[in-house]
Design a protein around this motif. Structure first.
Motif, PDB file in Angstrom:
ATOM      1  N   THR A  17       6.207  10.381  -8.655  1.00  0.00           N
ATOM      2  CA  THR A  17       5.455  10.443 -10.469  1.00  0.00           C
ATOM      3  C   THR A  17       5.111  11.380 -10.773  1.00  0.00           C
ATOM      4  O   THR A  17       5.668  12.081 -11.635  1.00  0.00           O
ATOM      5  CB  THR A  17       4.172   9.281 -10.523  1.00  0.00           C
ATOM      6  N   ILE A  18       4.179  11.932  -9.736  1.00  0.00           N
ATOM      7  CA  ILE A  18       3.467  13.191  -9.833  1.00  0.00           C
ATOM      8  C   ILE A  18       4.796  14.736  -9.931  1.00  0.00           C
ATOM      9  O   ILE A  18       4.509  15.501 -10.052  1.00  0.00           O
ATOM     10  CB  ILE A  18       2.305  13.235  -8.720  1.00  0.00           C
ATOM     11  N   ARG A  19       5.758  14.211  -8.754  1.00  0.00           N
ATOM     12  CA  ARG A  19       6.368  15.015  -8.086  1.00  0.00           C
ATOM     13  C   ARG A  19       7.313  15.025  -9.790  1.00  0.00           C
ATOM     14  O   ARG A  19       7.756  16.371 -10.149  1.00  0.00           O
ATOM     15  CB  ARG A  19       7.264  14.701  -7.486  1.00  0.00           C
ATOM     16  N   THR A  20       8.042  13.839 -10.919  1.00  0.00           N
ATOM     17  CA  THR A  20       8.937  13.598 -11.886  1.00  0.00           C
ATOM     18  C   THR A  20       7.921  14.859 -13.118  1.00  0.00           C
ATOM     19  O   THR A  20       8.180  15.505 -13.945  1.00  0.00           O
ATOM     20  CB  THR A  20       8.764  12.873 -12.413  1.00  0.00           C
ATOM     21  N   ARG A  49       3.463   5.366  -2.319  1.00  0.00           N
ATOM     22  CA  ARG A  49       4.565   7.238  -2.593  1.00  0.00           C
ATOM     23  C   ARG A  49       5.834   6.635  -4.302  1.00  0.00           C
ATOM     24  O   ARG A  49       6.051   7.816  -4.406  1.00  0.00           O
ATOM     25  CB  ARG A  49       6.178   5.541  -1.715  1.00  0.00           C
ATOM     26  N   SER A  50       5.739   5.608  -5.433  1.00  0.00           N
ATOM     27  CA  SER A  50       5.125   5.631  -6.575  1.00  0.00           C
ATOM     28  C   SER A  50       4.362   6.597  -7.309  1.00  0.00           C
ATOM     29  O   SER A  50       5.387   7.409  -8.178  1.00  0.00           O
ATOM     30  CB  SER A  50       5.343   3.906  -6.904  1.00  0.00           C
ATOM     31  N   MET A  71       0.718  -1.370   0.017  1.00  0.00           N
ATOM     32  CA  MET A  71       0.427   0.387  -0.206  1.00  0.00           C
ATOM     33  C   MET A  71       0.494   1.047   0.087  1.00  0.00           C
ATOM     34  O   MET A  71       0.660   1.972  -1.108  1.00  0.00           O
ATOM     35  CB  MET A  71      -0.954   0.012   1.619  1.00  0.00           C
ATOM     36  N   LYS A  72       1.959   1.219   1.014  1.00  0.00           N
ATOM     37  CA  LYS A  72       2.775   2.963   0.726  1.00  0.00           C
ATOM     38  C   LYS A  72       3.552   2.796  -0.759  1.00  0.00           C
ATOM     39  O   LYS A  72       4.148   3.914  -0.555  1.00  0.00           O
ATOM     40  CB  LYS A  72       3.603   2.639   2.753  1.00  0.00           C
ATOM     41  N   ALA A  73       4.412   1.372  -1.137  1.00  0.00           N
ATOM     42  CA  ALA A  73       5.156   1.424  -2.327  1.00  0.00           C
ATOM     43  C   ALA A  73       4.207   2.305  -2.604  1.00  0.00           C
ATOM     44  O   ALA A  73       4.519   2.561  -3.752  1.00  0.00           O
ATOM     45  CB  ALA A  73       5.812  -0.152  -2.385  1.00  0.00           C
ATOM     46  N   SER A  74       3.197   1.819  -3.622  1.00  0.00           N
ATOM     47  CA  SER A  74       2.115   2.352  -3.992  1.00  0.00           C
ATOM     48  C   SER A  74       2.211   3.653  -4.541  1.00  0.00           C
ATOM     49  O   SER A  74       2.555   4.517  -5.024  1.00  0.00           O
ATOM     50  CB  SER A  74       1.010   1.583  -4.898  1.00  0.00           C
TER      51      SER A  74
END
Length: 119
Positions: free
Chosen positions: A11-14, A6-7, A1-4
């Motif tokens: 992605t949004i930041r990138t 976090r990714s 849950m946290k990993a998804s």
């Protein structure tokens, strides 16, 4: 849950960083003043990472339209002025029409950017 999640945040930041860089480059090139090769490359449609990587090789051997000193932040609080080579739109377009890196993926990106700029 946290990993998804976090990714997803990564992605949004990138994407946000890429969008901001592209908008900033378009605004700077639209002023009509000579800009650096990296700024022109981002405005032409390349991502900022690719533009930063190939800007030095792209500008090698090309006569700059002006000479400026740009501040660069080094480690810590040290700042240094380094010479930057700004180019006019016509000079940039002429160089982009002939420059292709050896990396085939990057060469394809430069090809697409040249076609977009020519159209």
């Amino acid at each position: 849950m946290k990993a998804s999640s976090r990714s997803a945040r990564q992605t949004i930041r990138t994407r946000s960083a890429q969008t901001r860089a592209a908008h900033r480059a378009h605004r700077q090139v639209a002023t009509g003043l000579p800009q650096t090769a990296r700024t022109h490359l981002v405005a032409a449609g390349l991502d900022d990472t690719t533009a930063k990587r190939y800007a030095g090789a792209f500008s090698r051997g090309v006569q700059a339209d002006a000479t400026v000193q740009a501040p660069v932040k080094l480690k810590g609080r040290t700042r240094k002025l380094v010479p930057a080579k700004p180019y006019d739109v016509s000079t940039f377009a002429a160089r982009l029409s002939v420059y292709r890196p050896k990396d085939l993926t990057a060469a394809a990106r430069f090809e697409r950017a040249a076609h977009r700029l020519a159209a």
